[in-house]
Design an enzyme around this catalytic site. Structure first.
Site, PDB file in Angstrom:
ATOM      1  N   THR A   8      33.317 -21.311 -42.275  1.00 15.02           N
ATOM      2  CA  THR A   8      34.160 -22.346 -41.122  1.00 15.02           C
ATOM      3  C   THR A   8      34.961 -21.289 -40.441  1.00 15.02           C
ATOM      4  O   THR A   8      35.684 -21.773 -41.188  1.00 15.02           O
ATOM      5  CB  THR A   8      33.520 -22.944 -40.929  1.00 15.02           C
ATOM      6  OG1 THR A   8      33.282 -23.771 -39.555  1.00 15.02           O
ATOM      7  CG2 THR A   8      34.490 -24.279 -41.708  1.00 15.02           C
ATOM      8  N   ASP A  68      26.544 -26.608 -41.462  1.00 14.50           N
ATOM      9  CA  ASP A  68      25.611 -26.803 -40.438  1.00 14.50           C
ATOM     10  C   ASP A  68      25.429 -27.934 -39.901  1.00 14.50           C
ATOM     11  O   ASP A  68      24.625 -28.965 -40.989  1.00 14.50           O
ATOM     12  CB  ASP A  68      24.489 -25.853 -40.157  1.00 14.50           C
ATOM     13  CG  ASP A  68      24.411 -25.710 -38.309  1.00 14.50           C
ATOM     14  OD1 ASP A  68      24.610 -25.578 -38.129  1.00 14.50           O
ATOM     15  OD2 ASP A  68      22.847 -25.272 -38.089  1.00 14.50           O
ATOM     16  N   TYR A 151      31.267 -34.015 -30.036  1.00 17.88           N
ATOM     17  CA  TYR A 151      30.795 -35.460 -30.109  1.00 17.88           C
ATOM     18  C   TYR A 151      31.039 -36.469 -30.607  1.00 17.88           C
ATOM     19  O   TYR A 151      30.358 -37.647 -30.018  1.00 17.88           O
ATOM     20  CB  TYR A 151      29.334 -35.705 -29.921  1.00 17.88           C
ATOM     21  CG  TYR A 151      28.418 -34.582 -29.574  1.00 17.88           C
ATOM     22  CD1 TYR A 151      28.216 -34.068 -28.794  1.00 17.88           C
ATOM     23  CD2 TYR A 151      28.122 -33.461 -30.322  1.00 17.88           C
ATOM     24  CE1 TYR A 151      27.049 -33.307 -27.492  1.00 17.88           C
ATOM     25  CE2 TYR A 151      27.419 -32.353 -29.854  1.00 17.88           C
ATOM     26  CZ  TYR A 151      26.537 -32.289 -28.625  1.00 17.88           C
ATOM     27  OH  TYR A 151      26.657 -30.907 -28.329  1.00 17.88           O
ATOM     28  N   LYS A 172      37.282 -41.588 -40.621  1.00 16.06           N
ATOM     29  CA  LYS A 172      35.919 -40.678 -40.205  1.00 16.06           C
ATOM     30  C   LYS A 172      35.489 -40.199 -41.781  1.00 16.06           C
ATOM     31  O   LYS A 172      33.862 -40.007 -42.048  1.00 16.06           O
ATOM     32  CB  LYS A 172      36.719 -40.111 -38.972  1.00 16.06           C
ATOM     33  CG  LYS A 172      35.070 -39.216 -39.486  1.00 16.06           C
ATOM     34  CD  LYS A 172      35.500 -37.770 -37.872  1.00 16.06           C
ATOM     35  CE  LYS A 172      34.038 -36.774 -37.563  1.00 16.06           C
ATOM     36  NZ  LYS A 172      34.433 -35.432 -36.916  1.00 16.06           N
ATOM     37  N   HIS A 177      28.724 -37.976 -42.454  1.00 18.00           N
ATOM     38  CA  HIS A 177      27.721 -36.866 -42.964  1.00 18.00           C
ATOM     39  C   HIS A 177      28.340 -36.070 -43.617  1.00 18.00           C
ATOM     40  O   HIS A 177      27.622 -35.780 -44.348  1.00 18.00           O
ATOM     41  CB  HIS A 177      26.749 -36.220 -41.400  1.00 18.00           C
ATOM     42  CG  HIS A 177      27.827 -36.273 -40.840  1.00 18.00           C
ATOM     43  ND1 HIS A 177      28.157 -36.546 -39.950  1.00 18.00           N
ATOM     44  CD2 HIS A 177      28.002 -34.794 -39.812  1.00 18.00           C
ATOM     45  CE1 HIS A 177      29.300 -35.817 -39.094  1.00 18.00           C
ATOM     46  NE2 HIS A 177      29.230 -34.705 -38.888  1.00 18.00           N
TER      47      HIS A 177
END
Length: 189
Positions: A8, A68, A151, A172, A177
């Site tokens: 990335t 992703d 977001y 975080k 996720h």
């Protein structure tokens, strides 16, 4: 300390990986391949993560991790989903994406959502492995917090009574996720 190549150029994602792998040398692909870019033609987070990790692995000849990830809003039938980064256009503008999301959620009462991350690991001569992590939350009516990216300012985590953007990078990383997907990956390695 080992090198971990992440396919990335998104500095926010690279920073997240650095928090998750604090004892390793996390390397963004752009330091090894300047113009690395893979068209995300998959229909799922898993397919897009695999496309990126496999392309980078083939070019480098070594293990590469790609992810992703994105936001899935229940009331919007899973939107923005795999189009999260380019929800408001191809220029991938976080503020424009949030503005469009809040506009589309203006009169919506069910604000449940989840962040999804699919992490793919590709190694030469091996089948790509993919791991999925999710965090459940709600979409706020306005931005809160200055940390993170994407977001994060409108993704409220009820258990913590804060948006992702109100959390420190370490906080975080502990519940994200991406962390959940990588914890599954770590069980295999």
């Amino acid at each position: 300390m080992k090198d971990i190549v992440i396919a990335t150029s998104n500095q926010g994602k690279i920073n997240d990986f650095k928090y998750i792998f604090p004892d390793d040398n996390v390397i963004g692909i752009q330091t090894l391949i300047k113009d690395f870019d893979v068209e995300e033609t998959g229909e799922t987070f898993e397919e897009n993560a695999s496309l990126k990790s496999e392309a980078a692995c083939q070019l480098l000849g070594k293990m590469v991790i790609a992810d992703d990830s994105g936001l899935s809003v229940d009331a919007l039938n899973g939107e923005p989903g795999i189009y999260s980064a380019r929800y408001a256009g191809l220029d991938k503008n976080d503020n424009a994406n949030i503005d469009l999301l809040l506009k589309n959620m203006k009169d919506v009462t069910d604000r449940t959502a989840h962040f999804v991350c699919a992490v793919a690991v590709s190694e030469p001569g091996q089948k790509t492995k993919v791991y999925r992590g999710e965090v459940k939350g709600e979409i706020t009516h306005e931005r809160r917090g200055n940390e993170g990216f994407g977001y994060d300012p409108v993704f409220y985590v009820p258990e913590l009574c804060q948006t992702m953007a109100e959390l420190t990078g370490e906080e975080k990383a502990a519940i994200s996720h991406r962390r959940k997907a990588i914890e599954k990956l770590k069980m295999d390695y």
